[in-house]
Design a protein around this motif. Structure first.
Motif, PDB file in Angstrom:
ATOM      1  N   SER A  78       0.820  -1.217   0.000  1.00  0.00           N
ATOM      2  CA  SER A  78       0.000   0.000   0.000  1.00  0.00           C
ATOM      3  C   SER A  78       0.852   1.266   0.000  1.00  0.00           C
ATOM      4  CB  SER A  78      -0.909   0.017   1.230  1.00  0.00           C
ATOM      5  OG  SER A  78      -0.148   0.171   2.424  1.00  0.00           O
ATOM      6  N   ASN A  79       2.160   1.112   0.266  1.00  0.00           N
ATOM      7  CA  ASN A  79       3.088   2.234   0.425  1.00  0.00           C
ATOM      8  C   ASN A  79       2.753   3.096   1.642  1.00  0.00           C
ATOM      9  OD1 ASN A  79       4.756   1.585  -1.751  1.00  0.00           O
ATOM     10  ND2 ASN A  79       3.435   2.668  -3.197  1.00  0.00           N
ATOM     11  N   ILE A  80       1.979   2.562   2.554  1.00  0.00           N
ATOM     12  CA  ILE A  80       1.682   3.233   3.820  1.00  0.00           C
ATOM     13  C   ILE A  80       2.155   2.335   4.949  1.00  0.00           C
ATOM     14  CG2 ILE A  80      -0.104   4.171   5.331  1.00  0.00           C
ATOM     15  CD1 ILE A  80      -1.818   4.660   2.848  1.00  0.00           C
ATOM     16  N   ILE A  81       3.066   2.845   5.750  1.00  0.00           N
ATOM     17  CA  ILE A  81       3.612   2.112   6.893  1.00  0.00           C
ATOM     18  C   ILE A  81       3.233   2.872   8.156  1.00  0.00           C
ATOM     19  CG2 ILE A  81       5.703   1.217   7.974  1.00  0.00           C
ATOM     20  CD1 ILE A  81       6.999   1.448   5.112  1.00  0.00           C
ATOM     21  N   VAL A 125       5.480   7.081   5.915  1.00  0.00           N
ATOM     22  CA  VAL A 125       5.388   6.555   7.272  1.00  0.00           C
ATOM     23  C   VAL A 125       4.456   7.464   8.063  1.00  0.00           C
ATOM     24  CG1 VAL A 125       6.658   6.017   9.390  1.00  0.00           C
ATOM     25  CG2 VAL A 125       7.687   5.528   7.157  1.00  0.00           C
ATOM     26  N   ARG A 126       3.332   6.933   8.478  1.00  0.00           N
ATOM     27  CA  ARG A 126       2.342   7.701   9.229  1.00  0.00           C
ATOM     28  C   ARG A 126       2.519   7.443  10.718  1.00  0.00           C
ATOM     29  NH1 ARG A 126      -3.282   7.969   5.744  1.00  0.00           N
ATOM     30  NH2 ARG A 126      -2.291   8.426   3.733  1.00  0.00           N
ATOM     31  N   VAL A 127       2.563   8.517  11.490  1.00  0.00           N
ATOM     32  CA  VAL A 127       2.881   8.427  12.915  1.00  0.00           C
ATOM     33  C   VAL A 127       1.654   8.741  13.768  1.00  0.00           C
ATOM     34  CG1 VAL A 127       4.290   9.380  14.784  1.00  0.00           C
ATOM     35  CG2 VAL A 127       5.282   9.065  12.503  1.00  0.00           C
ATOM     36  N   VAL A 128       1.428   7.906  14.775  1.00  0.00           N
ATOM     37  CA  VAL A 128       0.458   8.194  15.828  1.00  0.00           C
ATOM     38  C   VAL A 128       1.201   8.190  17.155  1.00  0.00           C
ATOM     39  CG1 VAL A 128      -1.538   7.350  17.115  1.00  0.00           C
ATOM     40  CG2 VAL A 128      -1.550   7.267  14.614  1.00  0.00           C
ATOM     41  N   TRP A 129       1.097   9.290  17.903  1.00  0.00           N
ATOM     42  CA  TRP A 129       1.759   9.398  19.205  1.00  0.00           C
ATOM     43  C   TRP A 129       0.836   8.857  20.293  1.00  0.00           C
ATOM     44  CZ3 TRP A 129       6.722  10.649  18.928  1.00  0.00           C
ATOM     45  CH2 TRP A 129       7.173  11.427  17.855  1.00  0.00           C
ATOM     46  N   LEU A 137      -3.861   3.220  12.528  1.00  0.00           N
ATOM     47  CA  LEU A 137      -2.951   3.220  11.380  1.00  0.00           C
ATOM     48  C   LEU A 137      -3.370   2.182  10.345  1.00  0.00           C
ATOM     49  CD1 LEU A 137       0.289   3.628  13.493  1.00  0.00           C
ATOM     50  CD2 LEU A 137      -0.505   5.262  11.769  1.00  0.00           C
ATOM     51  N   LEU A 138      -3.805   1.037  10.791  1.00  0.00           N
ATOM     52  CA  LEU A 138      -4.310   0.019   9.872  1.00  0.00           C
ATOM     53  C   LEU A 138      -5.556   0.517   9.149  1.00  0.00           C
ATOM     54  CD1 LEU A 138      -3.800  -3.010  12.260  1.00  0.00           C
ATOM     55  CD2 LEU A 138      -2.643  -2.744  10.054  1.00  0.00           C
ATOM     56  N   ASP A 139      -6.428   1.211   9.879  1.00  0.00           N
ATOM     57  CA  ASP A 139      -7.635   1.778   9.278  1.00  0.00           C
ATOM     58  C   ASP A 139      -7.290   2.845   8.231  1.00  0.00           C
ATOM     59  OD1 ASP A 139      -9.253   0.189  10.825  1.00  0.00           O
ATOM     60  OD2 ASP A 139      -9.727   1.741  12.298  1.00  0.00           O
ATOM     61  N   ALA A 140      -6.122   3.474   8.401  1.00  0.00           N
ATOM     62  CA  ALA A 140      -5.682   4.513   7.457  1.00  0.00           C
ATOM     63  C   ALA A 140      -4.976   3.934   6.238  1.00  0.00           C
ATOM     64  CB  ALA A 140      -4.768   5.502   8.176  1.00  0.00           C
ATOM     65  N   GLY A 141      -4.894   2.606   6.168  1.00  0.00           N
ATOM     66  CA  GLY A 141      -4.326   1.973   4.985  1.00  0.00           C
ATOM     67  C   GLY A 141      -2.966   1.352   5.152  1.00  0.00           C
ATOM     68  N   ALA A 142      -2.398   1.409   6.365  1.00  0.00           N
ATOM     69  CA  ALA A 142      -1.071   0.805   6.582  1.00  0.00           C
ATOM     70  C   ALA A 142      -1.152  -0.708   6.449  1.00  0.00           C
ATOM     71  CB  ALA A 142      -0.537   1.183   7.960  1.00  0.00           C
ATOM     72  N   ASP A 143      -0.189  -1.284   5.751  1.00  0.00           N
ATOM     73  CA  ASP A 143      -0.135  -2.750   5.676  1.00  0.00           C
ATOM     74  C   ASP A 143       1.081  -3.308   6.406  1.00  0.00           C
ATOM     75  OD1 ASP A 143       1.779  -1.916   3.863  1.00  0.00           O
ATOM     76  OD2 ASP A 143       1.107  -3.185   2.221  1.00  0.00           O
ATOM     77  N   ILE A 144       1.890  -2.416   6.980  1.00  0.00           N
ATOM     78  CA  ILE A 144       2.982  -2.808   7.872  1.00  0.00           C
ATOM     79  C   ILE A 144       2.957  -1.860   9.067  1.00  0.00           C
ATOM     80  CG2 ILE A 144       5.479  -3.046   8.168  1.00  0.00           C
ATOM     81  CD1 ILE A 144       5.716  -3.768   5.259  1.00  0.00           C
ATOM     82  N   ILE A 145       3.070  -2.397  10.258  1.00  0.00           N
ATOM     83  CA  ILE A 145       3.077  -1.601  11.486  1.00  0.00           C
ATOM     84  C   ILE A 145       4.425  -1.756  12.173  1.00  0.00           C
ATOM     85  CG2 ILE A 145       2.096  -1.350  13.803  1.00  0.00           C
ATOM     86  CD1 ILE A 145       0.198  -0.397  11.656  1.00  0.00           C
ATOM     87  N   THR A 146       4.989  -0.628  12.597  1.00  0.00           N
ATOM     88  CA  THR A 146       6.186  -0.669  13.431  1.00  0.00           C
ATOM     89  C   THR A 146       5.958   0.251  14.621  1.00  0.00           C
ATOM     90  OG1 THR A 146       8.602  -0.607  13.442  1.00  0.00           O
ATOM     91  CG2 THR A 146       7.464   1.170  12.264  1.00  0.00           C
ATOM     92  N   GLN A 147       6.953   0.383  15.478  1.00  0.00           N
ATOM     93  CA  GLN A 147       6.682   1.093  16.725  1.00  0.00           C
ATOM     94  C   GLN A 147       7.951   1.495  17.467  1.00  0.00           C
ATOM     95  OE1 GLN A 147       4.868  -2.415  18.603  1.00  0.00           O
ATOM     96  NE2 GLN A 147       6.395  -2.200  20.206  1.00  0.00           N
TER      97      GLN A 147
END
Length: 233
Positions: A26-29, A60-64, A81-91
């Protein structure tokens, strides 16, 4: 009679970014981040630079969460973040809840602190991890033989105080090869993560081509690199 010690965890974070950049579809992480302090900002930036080094379209989309350890908030951040289209999650968090949230959605993740694949499974592609024993053993030995001196320790992959955990079987060989090649550049001292040109996420050139950010600049990081969607709050 006092020293400080830390590891350049941003180096394996960069390498993990390469994995994410190559494997996102998705190009959204998504990045569930603790507090907007230089250490966390530095990690986000290193990861993003790694991802975009192999995939310029990656964002890379960030949630604090504004917490180090809160399973509920960490899961909520990952779900958003998953709802926003991320297909990979990091932290940069201390539980496996973001990784679990990704797995439950059939998505992938990158861990942190320890090898989170041991707790969640192969959907965790790899993890930047700490190997504090390298520092502790050396320090105790120096104390015992009388050679210990006060210093400010900040070493990285070359000292093995930070590492990249083993890859999931889901990581293709060509991606592993890319990571290996870049790791050798870092370990050999030929290159480091924050080498210019680097722009911030508002398009301003922050590091000139060929220039390398100093430790002082890294320790005071208060801006996000190009490709990060978010703000330092």
């Amino acid at each position: 009679n006092m020293s400080t010690y830390f590891g350049r965890i941003y180096q394996p974070r960069y390498l993990s970014g390469i994995v994410a950049g190559r494997m996102t579809k998705s190009n959204i992480i998504g990045y569930a981040a603790a507090f907007p302090i230089p250490e966390v900002v530095r990690g986000i930036n290193a990861f993003t630079l790694g991802a975009r080094s192999v995939n310029p379209k990656a964002q890379v989309r960030v949630v604090w969460t504004n917490t180090w350890y809160d399973p509920v908030k960490e899961r909520e951040a990952a779900v958003a973040l998953l709802d926003a289209g991320a297909d990979i999650i990091t932290q940069h968090q201390d539980t496996v809840e973001p990784q679990k949230a990704a797995q439950e959605r059939g998505k992938l993740s990158i861990g942190y602190d320890s090898d989170m694949r041991k707790f969640v499974g192969d959907s965790v592609l790899t993890s930047p991890v700490w190997n504090w024993g390298v520092y502790y053993i050396d320090t105790v030995r120096k104390g015992m033989d009388g050679t210990w001196k006060s210093d400010q320790y900040w070493q990285g992959l070359s000292a093995d105080v930070v590492r990249l955990a083993d890859f999931s079987p889901l990581v293709p060989q060509d991606v592993r090869d890319l990571v290996s090649a870049q790791k050798q550049k870092i370990v050999g001292g030929a290159w480091d993560v924050f080498t210019g040109p680097i722009k911030d996420n508002e398009g301003k050139l922050r590091v000139n081509e060929g220039a390398v950010m100093s430790d002082g600049e890294l320790l005071g990081f208060d801006w996000l690199v190009e490709g990060v969607v978010g703000k330092v709050k």
